[in-house]
Design a protein around this motif. Structure first.
Motif, mmCIF file in Angstrom:
data_model
loop_
_atom_site.group_PDB
_atom_site.id
_atom_site.type_symbol
_atom_site.label_atom_id
_atom_site.label_comp_id
_atom_site.label_asym_id
_atom_site.label_seq_id
_atom_site.Cartn_x
_atom_site.Cartn_y
_atom_site.Cartn_z
ATOM 1 N N LYS A 38 0.873 -1.128 0.061
ATOM 2 C CA LYS A 38 -0.229 -0.105 0.151
ATOM 3 C C LYS A 38 0.901 1.100 -0.010
ATOM 4 O O LYS A 38 1.779 1.361 0.914
ATOM 5 C CB LYS A 38 -0.923 -0.050 1.119
ATOM 6 C CG LYS A 38 -2.046 -0.928 1.097
ATOM 7 C CD LYS A 38 -2.883 -1.155 2.301
ATOM 8 C CE LYS A 38 -4.194 -2.035 2.068
ATOM 9 N NZ LYS A 38 -5.090 -1.795 3.266
ATOM 10 N N TYR A 213 -3.759 -0.854 -8.410
ATOM 11 C CA TYR A 213 -5.305 -0.334 -8.271
ATOM 12 C C TYR A 213 -5.111 1.020 -7.454
ATOM 13 O O TYR A 213 -4.501 1.275 -6.317
ATOM 14 C CB TYR A 213 -5.972 -1.186 -7.455
ATOM 15 C CG TYR A 213 -6.358 -2.549 -8.208
ATOM 16 C CD1 TYR A 213 -7.247 -2.465 -8.961
ATOM 17 C CD2 TYR A 213 -5.517 -3.724 -7.902
ATOM 18 C CE1 TYR A 213 -7.511 -3.868 -9.769
ATOM 19 C CE2 TYR A 213 -5.771 -4.877 -8.681
ATOM 20 C CZ TYR A 213 -6.886 -4.727 -9.493
ATOM 21 O OH TYR A 213 -6.895 -6.129 -10.307
ATOM 22 N N VAL A 214 -5.905 2.307 -7.983
ATOM 23 C CA VAL A 214 -5.739 3.609 -7.475
ATOM 24 C C VAL A 214 -7.304 3.865 -7.067
ATOM 25 O O VAL A 214 -8.147 3.702 -7.718
ATOM 26 C CB VAL A 214 -5.371 4.504 -8.558
ATOM 27 C CG1 VAL A 214 -5.310 5.907 -7.907
ATOM 28 C CG2 VAL A 214 -3.873 4.061 -8.867
ATOM 29 N N SER A 215 -7.255 4.486 -5.657
ATOM 30 C CA SER A 215 -8.571 4.997 -5.231
ATOM 31 C C SER A 215 -8.358 6.361 -4.511
ATOM 32 O O SER A 215 -6.875 6.725 -4.128
ATOM 33 C CB SER A 215 -9.186 4.165 -4.138
ATOM 34 O OG SER A 215 -8.203 3.902 -2.983
ATOM 35 N N ASP A 221 -13.749 2.864 -1.588
ATOM 36 C CA ASP A 221 -14.148 1.807 -2.294
ATOM 37 C C ASP A 221 -14.266 1.292 -3.744
ATOM 38 O O ASP A 221 -14.289 0.343 -4.216
ATOM 39 C CB ASP A 221 -15.418 1.187 -1.608
ATOM 40 C CG ASP A 221 -15.787 1.151 -0.210
ATOM 41 O OD1 ASP A 221 -14.621 0.760 0.381
ATOM 42 O OD2 ASP A 221 -16.688 1.520 0.408
ATOM 43 N N LYS A 222 -14.176 2.672 -4.346
ATOM 44 C CA LYS A 222 -13.935 2.669 -5.903
ATOM 45 C C LYS A 222 -12.530 2.667 -6.289
ATOM 46 O O LYS A 222 -11.903 3.738 -6.001
ATOM 47 C CB LYS A 222 -14.785 3.661 -6.434
ATOM 48 C CG LYS A 222 -14.890 3.815 -8.091
ATOM 49 C CD LYS A 222 -15.845 5.036 -8.589
ATOM 50 C CE LYS A 222 -15.883 4.753 -10.101
ATOM 51 N NZ LYS A 222 -16.523 3.684 -10.469
ATOM 52 N N GLU A 223 -12.140 1.444 -6.777
ATOM 53 C CA GLU A 223 -10.517 1.465 -7.103
ATOM 54 C C GLU A 223 -10.462 1.523 -8.824
ATOM 55 O O GLU A 223 -11.510 0.740 -9.515
ATOM 56 C CB GLU A 223 -10.147 -0.018 -7.021
ATOM 57 C CG GLU A 223 -9.805 0.091 -5.066
ATOM 58 C CD GLU A 223 -9.167 -1.194 -5.025
ATOM 59 O OE1 GLU A 223 -8.182 -0.835 -3.828
ATOM 60 O OE2 GLU A 223 -9.366 -2.066 -5.453
ATOM 61 N N LYS A 225 -8.176 0.405 -12.268
ATOM 62 C CA LYS A 225 -7.174 -0.347 -12.516
ATOM 63 C C LYS A 225 -6.079 0.388 -13.233
ATOM 64 O O LYS A 225 -6.211 1.473 -13.875
ATOM 65 C CB LYS A 225 -7.781 -1.240 -13.736
ATOM 66 C CG LYS A 225 -8.741 -2.265 -13.485
ATOM 67 C CD LYS A 225 -9.034 -3.237 -14.446
ATOM 68 C CE LYS A 225 -9.623 -2.622 -15.514
ATOM 69 N NZ LYS A 225 -10.038 -3.683 -16.727
ATOM 70 N N ASN A 263 -11.009 2.876 -17.785
ATOM 71 C CA ASN A 263 -11.901 2.929 -16.486
ATOM 72 C C ASN A 263 -13.034 4.038 -16.698
ATOM 73 O O ASN A 263 -13.685 4.162 -15.614
ATOM 74 C CB ASN A 263 -10.945 3.434 -15.432
ATOM 75 C CG ASN A 263 -9.966 2.204 -14.842
ATOM 76 O OD1 ASN A 263 -10.444 1.373 -14.241
ATOM 77 N ND2 ASN A 263 -8.691 2.340 -15.133
ATOM 78 N N ASN A 277 -4.546 6.742 -2.882
ATOM 79 C CA ASN A 277 -4.252 5.538 -2.275
ATOM 80 C C ASN A 277 -3.736 4.505 -3.329
ATOM 81 O O ASN A 277 -4.494 4.430 -4.451
ATOM 82 C CB ASN A 277 -5.087 4.991 -1.523
ATOM 83 C CG ASN A 277 -5.506 5.854 -0.416
ATOM 84 O OD1 ASN A 277 -4.877 6.669 0.191
ATOM 85 N ND2 ASN A 277 -6.892 5.987 -0.400
ATOM 86 N N ARG A 279 -2.769 0.308 -4.182
ATOM 87 C CA ARG A 279 -2.542 -0.916 -3.658
ATOM 88 C C ARG A 279 -1.945 -1.971 -5.060
ATOM 89 O O ARG A 279 -2.536 -1.772 -6.130
ATOM 90 C CB ARG A 279 -3.832 -1.400 -3.417
ATOM 91 C CG ARG A 279 -3.923 -2.689 -2.993
ATOM 92 C CD ARG A 279 -5.515 -3.229 -2.444
ATOM 93 N NE ARG A 279 -6.510 -3.215 -3.515
ATOM 94 C CZ ARG A 279 -6.376 -4.365 -4.201
ATOM 95 N NH1 ARG A 279 -6.013 -5.522 -4.038
ATOM 96 N NH2 ARG A 279 -7.430 -4.315 -5.196
#
Length: 291
Positions: A38, A213-215, A221-223, A225, A263, A277, A279
């Motif tokens: 992370k 994955y980016v948020s 909660d919405k990531e 790609k 996306n 953020n 991941r």
């Protein structure tokens, strides 16, 4: 069997130490395998200042600040009158030099045989060749000037280099502009990427093209790609505005995490400069064996 007080103390210390080592070994051997990294970063700010390559009077601006524009869309125009007049003049010059070239070349070809059998003097033959060469050069110069005039007329129209949003409208119609003076600034949409930093100990666990994955904080909660598009080969100190002495000694590597274009409308959720953020799923030993 009896123990002295000193012996009992040593025995208790040994038992306690053994218990501590046993507990540490248990937690070390049963430590959960890390399956993802992370990271935290920001959407890269990509701004371009747009200007004309030619000088002139600004005639039209077709946008306002905050407008969305598409690649190739006309943003502004200069007065065309001087460019069009220059183009007409150079077209006439090209036609004139072309006629002169044709005539001079024809004269040269007709007299070439007379030069070969020495009917004409050497000086006359050299003059014929010089006139032909000069006429050819003048025609090529006229063609180049005409092409340059066409390019200048085309450059009197300012177009968007990519999809984006107008940030600043710097000039207004009627302004006399020099070449290279910015007319507006725009923020580019594609490609969209996040800048992040990774520690040296985690560097060997990622690779180019690896999925991510980016948020953002407003919609965690919405990531979206993404994939790793760049890993800096050079380490740098932790980039913080306020650093402690210990942080300044930490070396990190810069990453560019590119958000995939499939996306949907990313600009509704990811704005330039926004903290995000990241991941990154990691490969386990089982995954590597399967691969």
């Amino acid at each position: 069997m009896t123990f002295s007080k000193a012996g009992m103390g040593v025995l208790i210390a040994v038992i306690i130490m053994t218990a501590i080592l046993a507990i540490a070994a248990y937690f070390f051997l049963n430590k959960p395998v890390q399956t993802e990294l992370k990271l935290y970063g920001n959407i890269e700010i990509r701004q371009v200042d747009l200007s004309f390559r030619v000088s002139g009077r600004l005639k039209h601006i077709y946008f306002e600040e905050g407008d969305y524009v598409k690649k190739g869309q006309t943003l502004a125009e200069l007065d065309f009158d001087t460019f069009e007049t220059n183009l007409k003049e150079l077209r006439a010059r090209e036609a004139d030099t072309k006629a002169a070239k044709i005539n001079t070349n024809s004269i040269y070809r007709r007299n070439l045989a007379l030069c070969r059998d020495f009917t004409l003097s050497k000086q006359e033959c050299e003059n014929l060749l010089t006139n032909k060469t000069r006429a050819d050069a003048e025609y090529e110069l006229a063609r180049a000037q005409l092409e340059n005039a066409r390019i200048s007329l085309n450059d009197a129209t300012l177009k968007a280099p990519n999809d984006g949003i107008i940030l600043t409208r710097i000039m207004e119609p009627g302004t006399i502009l020099s070449a290279g003076v910015p007319v507006c600034s725009m923020s580019l949409f594609k490609p969209l990427w996040a800048r992040a930093y990774i520690s040296e100990e985690d560097l060997g666990r990622i690779k180019l093209g690896q999925s991510a994955y980016v948020s953002n904080d407003s919609m965690p909660d919405k990531e979206f790609k993404a994939h790793i598009g760049f890993i800096s080969p050079v380490a740098e100190f932790t980039p913080k505005t306020v650093e402690t002495v210990s942080l300044r000694t930490d070396l990190v590597y810069r990453l560019r995490v590119i958000i995939d274009e499939d996306n949907g409308d990313l600009n509704l959720y990811l704005r330039q400069g926004m903290p995000v953020n990241i991941r990154i799923p990691l490969e386990t030993a089982e995954d590597r064996q399967d691969g």
